[in-house]
Design a protein around this motif. Structure first.
Motif: not given
Length: 203
Positions: A167-176
């Motif tokens: 889920i790292l890419p989704a977490v990075w995008l959502a949190s950014a």
């Protein structure tokens, strides 16, 4: 206050489930579901405990090796731009940079006391009033960027996920996106509030 509200909410939900079960003649099914839920909760907590212990150990190694402190120092120039009023106040910037670093590493439990310490130091300048910097601190902690979502990955691993960190890419995008939106909103409302106060102060 929030804990009391949650206690009342959960109590109402439990009572409603019991009443509905008795009313429909499904009291046995309600009791069985309650026991299954309790057993699943204990199993999930034990599974998460092992994973969290592993990652907390990794993060402790990072802290003792100086990597966490290095990340904090790296963030100081950026935080000075977000909090210009406290850019030279080490009593605020040290816990603040450590708070952001802990959030980046997914250590929410470690980030909370550091954020509270920074908030207390900020509040000394404007006692009884939430300053723009204090509001910005709340926004950044609420919508924090996480490089390593340790807690979420632990829950996924405990639930049987084969790749808990996919889920790292989704977490990075959502949190950014959330942090960007939060900072822009905080800056916008701070300017609007200052403009409104300026107009009220005019004769």
């Amino acid at each position: 206050m929030a804990e009391m509200a949650m206690s009342v909410l959960w109590s109402v939900m439990v009572v409603a489930a019991l009443v509905c079960g008795l009313w429909t003649g499904q009291s046995g099914a309600v009791a069985a579901a309650a026991m299954e839920g309790a057993a699943a909760a204990v199993e999930l907590c034990l599974s998460m405990a092992g994973v969290l212990c592993l990652w907390m150990g990794v993060m402790e190694v990072m802290r003792r090796s100086g990597l966490a402190d290095g990340l904090s120092r790296l963030l100081r120039p950026l935080l000075g731009r977000l909090y210009p009023a406290f850019a030279r106040d080490d009593r605020v910037m040290e816990p603040l940079s450590a708070n952001i670093s802990a959030n980046l590493l997914g250590l929410g439990n470690a980030a909370t006391p550091l954020g509270v310490q920074a908030a207390r130091q900020m509040a000394r300048r404007t006692p009884g009033v939430a300053s723009d910097a204090l509001c910005m601190l709340v926004v950044c902690n609420t919508a924090s960027i996480q490089l390593i979502p340790t807690t979420v990955a632990s829950v996924r691993a405990a639930a049987g996920c084969a790749a808990p960190f996919d889920i790292l890419p989704a977490v990075w995008l959502a949190s950014a996106c959330s942090v960007t939106a939060g900072i822009l909103a905080a800056k916008l409302f701070a300017r609007l509030w200052s403009a409104a106060e300026g107009q009220e102060g005019q004769p």
